[in-house]
Design an enzyme around this catalytic site. Structure first.
Site, PDB file in Angstrom:
ATOM      1  N   SER A  35       0.805  -1.227   0.000  1.00 16.58           N
ATOM      2  CA  SER A  35       0.000   0.000   0.000  1.00 16.58           C
ATOM      3  C   SER A  35       0.834   1.271   0.000  1.00 16.58           C
ATOM      4  O   SER A  35       0.314   2.335  -0.317  1.00 16.58           O
ATOM      5  CB  SER A  35      -0.929   0.015   1.217  1.00 16.58           C
ATOM      6  OG  SER A  35      -0.167  -0.049   2.409  1.00 16.58           O
ATOM      7  N   ASP A 325      -3.988   8.015   7.646  1.00 15.77           N
ATOM      8  CA  ASP A 325      -4.765   7.097   8.483  1.00 15.77           C
ATOM      9  C   ASP A 325      -3.795   6.467   9.487  1.00 15.77           C
ATOM     10  O   ASP A 325      -2.665   6.943   9.631  1.00 15.77           O
ATOM     11  CB  ASP A 325      -5.546   6.077   7.640  1.00 15.77           C
ATOM     12  CG  ASP A 325      -4.658   5.126   6.838  1.00 15.77           C
ATOM     13  OD1 ASP A 325      -3.441   5.038   7.137  1.00 15.77           O
ATOM     14  OD2 ASP A 325      -5.175   4.469   5.913  1.00 15.77           O
ATOM     15  N   HIS A 328      -0.772   4.988   7.114  1.00 11.38           N
ATOM     16  CA  HIS A 328      -0.218   5.532   5.866  1.00 11.38           C
ATOM     17  C   HIS A 328      -0.020   7.044   5.937  1.00 11.38           C
ATOM     18  O   HIS A 328      -0.881   7.750   6.464  1.00 11.38           O
ATOM     19  CB  HIS A 328      -1.163   5.215   4.702  1.00 11.38           C
ATOM     20  CG  HIS A 328      -1.454   3.751   4.564  1.00 11.38           C
ATOM     21  ND1 HIS A 328      -2.598   3.176   5.065  1.00 11.38           N
ATOM     22  CD2 HIS A 328      -0.737   2.754   4.006  1.00 11.38           C
ATOM     23  CE1 HIS A 328      -2.580   1.866   4.805  1.00 11.38           C
ATOM     24  NE2 HIS A 328      -1.463   1.580   4.174  1.00 11.38           N
TER      25      HIS A 328
END
Ligand code: NAG
Ligand code: NAG
Ligand code: NAG
Length: 349
Positions: A35, A325, A328
């Site tokens: 990610s 978040d 990240h």
């Protein structure tokens, strides 16, 4: 208009075309990982590791959630732009793009993935070996599009980026039973490095000559990990940071070894660890007000579907936050990471 001036315009156009396409030292950016660099490949998968809904992407062009795990762009988008390529690197599985777009940059990364097959199995995302299969398919399409010789030049001159490893530890080894009963943490790191080596050798055989192997960030400083460190005042979890340093050290030993044994292969170590640690320790000097919690929701544990539009606590100005978040970075932090990697590690390309 005279024939001579027409001829001149014609030649000038050819020259312009030629120099635009050939003079670039890095004609394409090719991305593998998790990610930290996924541009939306998970959007079509049956997985909970998704972010193609608001408020993700709210500071992206058009306020569009793309499947990037941030409020805006991710480091590979900025790296691409710095090398004079597109400002966003498209996801290979995004049907809005075609080989014409992918010819200058393509992302095979998948949120939730890792070096270990068992890691990508946890959330049913694209394992690293499958990312390589997609890359082979891409090579065939690129050769059909550009012609064999030109495609091979692009594949040789392209900058390859690998950014993964965090999920192998946090989503797999320390979360689900299996690997931790099979391997000590040291053995597991060696296992992952072995997979990394195998992958890089495969890329080399497929034509890669310039690679950024990005290390893992200080995993103990991710808000999710800090939130579970309440006894220590929610500070960074040093045990996880030490594992990051150990693993990154092993990646650097691997780089030296491959640099010696693979002729004309150039591998840079992308030092995300130092950059993130410096900013987390001194957020104010980088213009941040909060480095301990994410902007989205409470910032302590939400990511993916838990970071959604219904949550009333999401911050209004993400530029004040290091993290978007619980896991990240914000777009602003992603640019800092990208700039540091380009300036300190990728100048050789
Ligand atoms: C993604 O979803 C779209 C729409 O449902 C579909 O047309 C496309 O084939 C899917 N792509 C992949 C790679 O699954
Ligand atoms: C991961 O899975 C692929 C596909 O089944 C397999 O080829 C590969 O050997 C596996 N990797 C490891 C390290 O077990
Ligand atoms: C790779 O090897 C070259 C010499 O062949 C050396 O100049 C360079 O510093 C090495 N890079 C790394 C990352 O070890």
């Amino acid at each position: 208009m005279s024939l001579i001036s027409l001829t001149w315009i014609f030649c000038a156009q050819i020259f312009l075309h030629y120099s635009l396409e050939i003079s670039a030292e890095v004609p394409a950016l090719i991305v593998f990982g998790d990610s930290s660099v996924d541009a939306g490949n998970n959007n079509n998968l049956s997985t909970i590791a998704k972010s193609n809904f608001e408020p993700y992407g709210r500071d992206f062009q058009g306020g569009r959630p793309t499947g990037r795990f941030s409020n805006g762009r991710i480091p590979t988008d900025f790296i691409s732009e710095t090398f004079g390529l597109k400002p966003v690197v498209p996801a290979y599985l995004d049907s809005a793009y075609s080989i014409k777009d992918f010819a200058t940059g393509v992302c095979f990364a998948s949120a939730g993935s890792g070096y270990d097959n068992a890691t990508s199995n946890v959330l049913s995302v694209i394992p690293l070996w499958k990312q390589l299969e997609y890359f082979k398919e891409y090579q065939a399409k690129l050769r059909a599009y550009l012609g064999k010789s030109k495609a091979n030049t692009v594949l040789h001159e392209a900058l390859y980026v690998m950014s993964l490893g965090t999920n192998d530890f946090l989503e797999n080894y320390y979360t689900i039973p299996g690997r931790s009963s099979q391997f000590t943490i040291e053995e597991y790191q060696n296992f992952l490095v072995g997979i990394s080596e195998h992958f890089i050798r495969s890329l080399y055989i497929l034509g890669a000559r310039k690679l950024d192997l990005t290390g893992v960030p200080p995993m103990g400083c991710l808000p999710l990990e800090r939130a579970t460190n309440i006894m220590a005042g929610s500070s960074c979890r040093e045990e996880y940071n030490r594992i990051s340093r150990d693993f990154n050290g092993k990646l650097q030993v691997l780089i030296e070894k491959l640099n010696r044994t693979l002729p004309r292969m150039r591998i840079a170590y992308g030092n995300a660890y130092e950059t993130v640690l410096q900013v987390v320790q001194r957020p104010l000097s980088y213009g941040f007000e909060n480095a301990g919690a994410g902007c989205c929701a409470t910032g302590m544990f939400e990511m993916g579907y838990m970071c959604n539009q219904r949550n009333p606590f999401t911050c209004t100005d993400a530029t004040k936050y290091v993290f978007w978040d619980a896991f990240h970075p914000t777009e602003k932090m992603n640019k800092i990471i990208a700039d540091h990697i380009v300036n300190n590690n990728l100048m050789v390309f």
